[in-house]
Design an enzyme around this catalytic site. Structure first.
Site, mmCIF file in Angstrom:
data_model
loop_
_atom_site.group_PDB
_atom_site.id
_atom_site.type_symbol
_atom_site.label_atom_id
_atom_site.label_comp_id
_atom_site.label_asym_id
_atom_site.label_seq_id
_atom_site.Cartn_x
_atom_site.Cartn_y
_atom_site.Cartn_z
ATOM 1 N N PHE A 36 -11.504 -7.358 13.473
ATOM 2 C CA PHE A 36 -10.438 -7.802 12.595
ATOM 3 C C PHE A 36 -10.078 -6.677 11.595
ATOM 4 O O PHE A 36 -10.942 -6.090 10.975
ATOM 5 C CB PHE A 36 -10.868 -9.065 11.834
ATOM 6 C CG PHE A 36 -9.817 -9.536 10.862
ATOM 7 C CD1 PHE A 36 -8.577 -9.980 11.310
ATOM 8 C CD2 PHE A 36 -10.065 -9.508 9.498
ATOM 9 C CE1 PHE A 36 -7.612 -10.394 10.401
ATOM 10 C CE2 PHE A 36 -9.103 -9.926 8.591
ATOM 11 C CZ PHE A 36 -7.866 -10.372 9.036
ATOM 12 N N GLU B 40 0.805 -1.221 0.000
ATOM 13 C CA GLU B 40 0.000 0.000 0.000
ATOM 14 C C GLU B 40 0.839 1.274 0.000
ATOM 15 O O GLU B 40 0.412 2.308 -0.499
ATOM 16 C CB GLU B 40 -0.959 0.020 1.199
ATOM 17 C CG GLU B 40 -2.113 -0.982 1.087
ATOM 18 C CD GLU B 40 -1.775 -2.328 1.709
ATOM 19 O OE1 GLU B 40 -0.577 -2.588 1.966
ATOM 20 O OE2 GLU B 40 -2.720 -3.112 1.946
#
Lengths: 583, 163
Positions: free
Chosen positions: A111, A49
């Site tokens: 999560f 990313e």
């Protein structure tokens, strides 16, 4: 209910004119990736990313248009924090879309959850969590407006999964595209000042007309304001020499007789000294960064200051301005030119010929110099850069990483066109160049794009060459491999008594040629001076895949001139080859 | 006498996260916020944040300019204590056995405060006044034994023109 949040998000990006998204999908952003399949927007799938963020920056550097990156929640978001910080420091327009866990899960340690807004607050111009699907078009419009107006910068929009997931009722919405008026009235606290105060403009013109030793100190704001033409007009009208900071390389052509090049810690002698000796410093879109000023107390001690910046917080932050002007650099420069013309012709201004002669004398005395290598020795990085410069098209876009190679590139390249220099100035992000070059090439496919990289930088983001090979983005990498973290090594040599601590990287591990080939690149290793030119020519001919040229360079080479940290610009060290000249 | 503190009155959009954005700017520079009061204005779309910070720390000009850059900040005014009216509310629970209870009630009356709750050996009282008057009462109550004390942080408005 005629659409859903995910479709509305992609449609909003289309309506904002987005051509390309750099991104990587994941759980929370999944629903937004589905409508991408049906969109004309190109998506470039990155390998990390951080690469997406720097690609968006490179795209923005080269085109002036906002770069767009999209990543998932949690680690996706944290991985893009560095590019956000980088874009914030260098005022790069960028919009980052992050996925977020569903609204009901926010704050539960779900999560891949993290407090994206909290983490990125200090490194964005603005960030926003969207909580209702119907708010998405407005949030996107606001993000682009904020990113591209005033002082540009990165804006992050955090999108919870449930408001974009068509299987969730919370995503249902009616499409509505806000008007310009609705966008601006939705942000009553955001009204950037673009037009300079007429009284201050007149004061600036009066100071310019009466200065004996003026210097224009041009910064990155010139490029952001698309003011290169206006700057040239001002310089040519007045004959005032121009220094271009690291962020402004290319904003004024290096081949212009008034261009003095880069000032600062590794600026050339003339640029540094002419600022020091000036009686008027005309700061245009520059911010008196510590790497430019050296010790602030002794920076340009006799200079009065005209400071033009679109960000009011920059005025007086480091150095008090005699004439502070808040406004867009292009508009203000145009007004200053008018005000100067209103004062009369050249006879209305003090003749600065003696000053120009003094500046030229410095240029003659202290050109940039280095010693050529003798046969069999490692290559001189400066020589490689000169060859690269002379053998590549004049309008080549050059991206660099951070360190010695960055300084040498800025020093030795001739930047004659704006938007041809892509680098990480404020944050100093190692690993910037490869993804930034890819983004620049996507934005300007017509241009040759070279990334100049160091071996330390290369190992931080090289995986994006896989992206470049896969997506057929033919960037070229000049890897200056000196087997060291070179700039740190230079500081350890100069300031830590040659005690080299944790800076050695090895020339052979990794094998850069094999690595580059494994990533789908053409790769060549260059070890002797006579191979340099042919290798560059070969690389410049390849236009269907990325190329990596690994140059084995001399680790003992240091960047000069240098103003040692914490000292005055008057103590500039021109290096061993010129020490003693003219003193 | 120059004031020892800066009072900033910050008009902001009344929405989630704005206080965090504002306080983060002080935190980043290591400025301690002395007191803070936030509430919506007469127009529900906006809130007013009154921030008090110590003068001894770095000059506020840069922080004010940075605050102005926040998209959700509408307007900032620095209120010089010499040119503003200031109020703060204090609630105190103090030990008040029968033998001193009269003295405490007398003090509260002198300050024009109010007794708001009465226990067997304790009194709870409130005072809304100038912050310095709150300091005075606090000091006078301390010898009796303060059990709990809560102040709201000051709010302020500019003084009105008289001429």
């Amino acid at each position: 209910m005629n659409t859903n949040g995910g479709q509305a998000l992609i449609k909003s990006l289309e309506l904002e004119g987005v051509e390309v998204i750099f991104g990587l999908p994941g759980g929370a952003i999944l629903p937004v990736y589905d409508p991408i399949l049906d969109s004309p927007i190109r998506h470039v799938l990155v390998r990390h990313e951080q690469g997406a963020g720097h690609m968006a920056e490179g795209f923005a550097h080269a085109t002036g248009r906002p770069g767009v990156a999209m990543v998932t929640s949690g680690p996706g978001a944290t991985n893009i924090v560095t590019p956000l910080a980088d874009a914030y420091m260098d005022s790069i327009p960028m919009v980052v879309i992050t996925g977020q866990v569903p609204l009901a899960s926010i704050g539960t340690d779900a999560f891949q959850e993290c407090d994206t807004l909290g983490i990125t607050r200090g490194v964005t111009k603005h960030n926003e969590l969207v909580t209702r699907a119907e708010d998405i078009p407005m949030a996107i419009r606001q993000a682009f407006h904020i990113a591209t107006t005033g002082r540009p910068g990165p804006v992050l929009v955090d999108i919870p999964k449930d408001i974009v997931d068509p299987r969730n009722p919370a995503s249902a919405m009616n499409w509505n595209w806000p008007t310009d008026a609705e966008v601006s009235s939705s942000m009553p606290g955001y009204k950037p000042t673009t037009k300079g105060h007429p009284k201050k403009i007149k004061e600036a013109a009066a100071l310019i007309a009466t200065a004996r030793k003026p210097i224009i100190y041009a910064g990155g704001g010139i490029l952001k304001a698309r003011a290169a033409e206006a700057l040239r007009e001002l310089a040519e009208l007045t004959g005032i020499p121009v220094v271009t900071t690291l962020m402004a390389r290319g904003a004024f052509p290096d081949d212009h007789e008034l261009c003095l090049g880069m000032p600062g810690m590794h600026g050339n002698y003339t640029a540094v000294t002419s600022i020091q000796k000036s009686d008027l410093l005309i700061a245009l879109g520059s911010r008196f960064d510590d790497r430019v000023t050296g010790k602030v107390d002794s920076f340009a001690p006799d200079a009065r200051i005209i400071h033009v910046d679109i960000d009011p917080a920059e005025l007086g932050k480091v150095r008090r301005a005699d004439v502070p002007i808040v406004g867009d650099c292009r508009l203000v420069i145009e007004e200053i030119i008018k005000a100067l013309n209103a004062l009369g012709g050249p006879e209305s201004r003090i003749d600065i010929t003696p000053w120009r002669q003094q500046v030229s004398a410095w240029q003659e005395l202290y050109p940039l110099v280095y010693e050529q290598s003798i046969d069999g020795d490692l290559l001189k990085p400066q020589y490689v850069l000169e060859q690269l410069r002379d053998r590549s098209p004049a309008d080549t876009i050059v991206a660099s990483g951070v360190g010695q190679h960055q300084m040498w590139t800025s020093q030795y390249w001739k930047f004659n066109y704006p938007y041809t220099w892509v680098n990480s100035g404020g944050l100093g992000t190692m690993g910037f160049s490869i993804p930034a070059a890819i983004g620049a090439k996507v934005g300007r496919p017509d241009r040759t794009v070279w990334a100049v990289d160091g071996d330390g930088c290369f190992q931080m983001t090289a995986q994006e060459l896989v992206t470049a090979a896969t997506e057929r983005i033919p960037v070229k990498i000049a890897l200056l491999n000196n087997a060291y973290l070179g700039m740190v090594r230079q500081w350890q040599e100069m300031f830590y008594g040659e005690r080299y601590s944790e800076v050695y990287l090895s020339p052979d591990l990794p094998d850069y040629v094999k690595w580059a080939e494994a990533m789908g690149c053409v790769a060549l290793r260059v070890e002797s001076p006579d191979e340099v030119g042919p290798a560059i020519d070969k690389a410049n001919e390849i236009n269907d895949r990325p190329v990596v040229l690994e140059f084995r360079t001399d680790a003992s080479e240091k960047v000069f001139p240098m103003v040692s940290p914490g000292t005055s610009n008057d103590q500039i060290d021109v290096g061993p080859l010129q020490n003693g000249l003219g003193r | 006498m120059p004031p020892k503190y800066h009072v900033l009155s910050v008009l902001v959009e009344n929405r989630a996260g704005v206080l965090a954005r504002v306080s983060a700017l002080f935190a980043r520079r290591g400025y301690n916020i002395y007191s803070l009061a936030v509430a919506p204005t007469d127009d529900e779309r906006f809130s007013r944040i009154t921030v008090v910070v110590d003068v001894e720390q770095a000059p506020l000009e840069q922080v004010v300019k940075q605050l102005n850059k926040l998209i959700h900040v509408i307007k900032i005014s620095e209120l010089d204590p010499r040119d503003s009216v200031e109020r703060e509310l204090m609630l105190v629970t103090v030990k008040a056995p029968a033998e001193v209870r009269g003295q405490i009630i007398e003090l509260v009356e002198l300050f024009e405060g109010r007794i708001i709750d009465v226990g067997r050996d304790e009194l709870a009282l409130s005072l809304d006044e100038h912050p310095e008057r709150l300091d005075d009462l606090e000091e006078l109550l301390r010898p009796f034994g303060i059990i709990d004390l809560q102040r709201t942080g000051r709010v302020a408005l500019p003084k009105l023109e008289r001429s």
